[in-house]
Design an enzyme around this catalytic site. Structure first.
Site, PDB file in Angstrom:
ATOM      1  N   CYS A 134     -64.610  15.486 -33.749  1.00  0.00           N
ATOM      2  CA  CYS A 134     -65.043  14.953 -32.571  1.00  0.00           C
ATOM      3  C   CYS A 134     -66.341  15.237 -32.094  1.00  0.00           C
ATOM      4  O   CYS A 134     -66.657  16.133 -31.909  1.00  0.00           O
ATOM      5  CB  CYS A 134     -64.132  14.161 -31.436  1.00  0.00           C
ATOM      6  SG  CYS A 134     -66.022  13.090 -30.422  1.00  0.00           S
ATOM      7  N   CYS A 137     -67.685  14.478 -29.026  1.00  0.00           N
ATOM      8  CA  CYS A 137     -67.927  15.112 -28.103  1.00  0.00           C
ATOM      9  C   CYS A 137     -67.926  16.798 -28.027  1.00  0.00           C
ATOM     10  O   CYS A 137     -68.199  17.571 -26.999  1.00  0.00           O
ATOM     11  CB  CYS A 137     -66.194  15.203 -28.168  1.00  0.00           C
ATOM     12  SG  CYS A 137     -64.378  13.916 -28.182  1.00  0.00           S
ATOM     13  N   ASP A 138     -68.242  17.328 -29.192  1.00  0.00           N
ATOM     14  CA  ASP A 138     -68.170  18.538 -29.042  1.00  0.00           C
ATOM     15  C   ASP A 138     -69.450  18.989 -30.061  1.00  0.00           C
ATOM     16  O   ASP A 138     -69.455  20.560 -29.485  1.00  0.00           O
ATOM     17  CB  ASP A 138     -66.867  19.397 -29.579  1.00  0.00           C
ATOM     18  CG  ASP A 138     -65.557  19.249 -29.111  1.00  0.00           C
ATOM     19  OD1 ASP A 138     -65.904  19.868 -27.965  1.00  0.00           O
ATOM     20  OD2 ASP A 138     -64.785  19.468 -29.771  1.00  0.00           O
TER      21      ASP A 138
END
Length: 309
Positions: A134, A137-138
């Site tokens: 993701c 997300c990251d």
């Protein structure tokens, strides 16, 4: 006689616990069955920056725990149990689990979807050490670094665009000779100075010590192999819905998602699907939570209709 719950929720992610919260606040008896810990996929994300109300971001595990406690404050129960089988046509609906059999007048599927993996040796052990699923997300952990994005669909293209604004260099690896993503993504990616493409290629090996150091690519047409050094790999080759419990009972689409519209109602009355497991355009924490609220509304409506008859 076993207790019959008004609502049983399978899965304790944001969709599941929002349904539980709204249901419990409406005076329904609610049970959440969660096999691991609150939060689902969300619990694996270190920092969530796109959920409103946490201006500094919040750890996914912490957010999941907060959602669980919030629902429980209004009386929702949680059972740490894995569901093995369901009879959704029964009245009441029956769920066989690792902790025994539970009965509910309604069932809410909040089982989520997981990323499809490359299936290469070492992949599992490298999650959080260079393997990611993701970008939203990251991605921030790769500021000024080199990353590889595997895939050519919309999610891969969207991930590559996000990463192109963060990383120093983005390398897109795709099995075909052109992106499958919709045209809107092509121009910005091709024009981005820090994005390069390896067409007709697949990752054949993950190179690593403690963390990812690079990938070995194989040209699917010629068989030639190339080593590409990188700091991180973002795997974006689709998602797989956790809909096994619904197979043979609920209508599923071609990709295996439970067919349910914005009302979250499925093909069986009294059964609802929320979050990533249902057919929908955007799969995010906030849309899962929205589904949970919607499901609770229609659960109440369904139960009220039952009372009349």
């Amino acid at each position: 006689m076993a207790k019959i719950y008004d609502m049983i929720v399978i899965g304790g992610g944001p969709g599941g616990y929002t349904a539980a919260l709204y249901g419990a606040r409406a005076g329904l008896s609610v049970l959440v069955l969660e096999k691991l810990s609150a939060g689902g996929q969300m619990a694996l994300t270190h920092t969530i920056d796109n959920y409103p109300g946490f201006e500094e971001g919040i750890d996914g595990f912490d957010l999941g725990e907060k959602m669980q406690l919030h629902a429980q404050r209004f009386g929702a129960e949680t059972e740490l149990a894995e569901v093995y089988a369901t009879d959704l046509q029964a009245d009441p609906k029956r769920l066989e689990t690792s902790e025994g059999t539970f009965y509910g007048k309604t069932v809410v599927f909040a089982t989520g979807a997981g990323p499809r993996e490359l299936g290469l040796p070492g992949e599992q052990n490298l999650i959080g050490k260079g393997i990611n699923y993701c970008a939203a997300c990251d991605g921030m952990f790769y500021r000024g670094k080199t990353v590889v994005v595997v895939g050519g669909g919309n999610s891969a293209a969207a991930d590559a665009l996000i990463l192109s604004r963060i990383a120093e260099k983005v390398i897109i690896v795709h099995r075909r000779d052109t992106l499958r993503a919709t045209k809107i993504y092509h121009k910005p990616l091709i024009e981005a100075e820090n994005v390069t493409f390896y067409w007709n290629s697949a990752v054949s090996q993950l190179l690593h010590e403690d963390k990812i150091t690079g990938v070995k690519l194989r040209n699917v047409q010629t068989g030639l192999e190339t080593v590409v050094p990188c700091d991180g790999v973002f795997v974006s080759i689709g998602r797989k819905p956790a809909s096994e419990l619904a197979k043979g009972q609920l209508a599923l689409d071609e990709a295996g998602y439970i067919v349910a519209d914005e009302s979250t109602r499925t093909s069986i009355p009294g059964v609802f699907a929320v979050g990533d497991v249902r057919t929908k355009v955007l799969r995010q924490i906030i849309t899962a939570a929205s589904d949970g609220a919607m499901a609770s509304h229609f659960v109440e409506e369904y139960l009220a209709e039952r009372e009349k008859h």
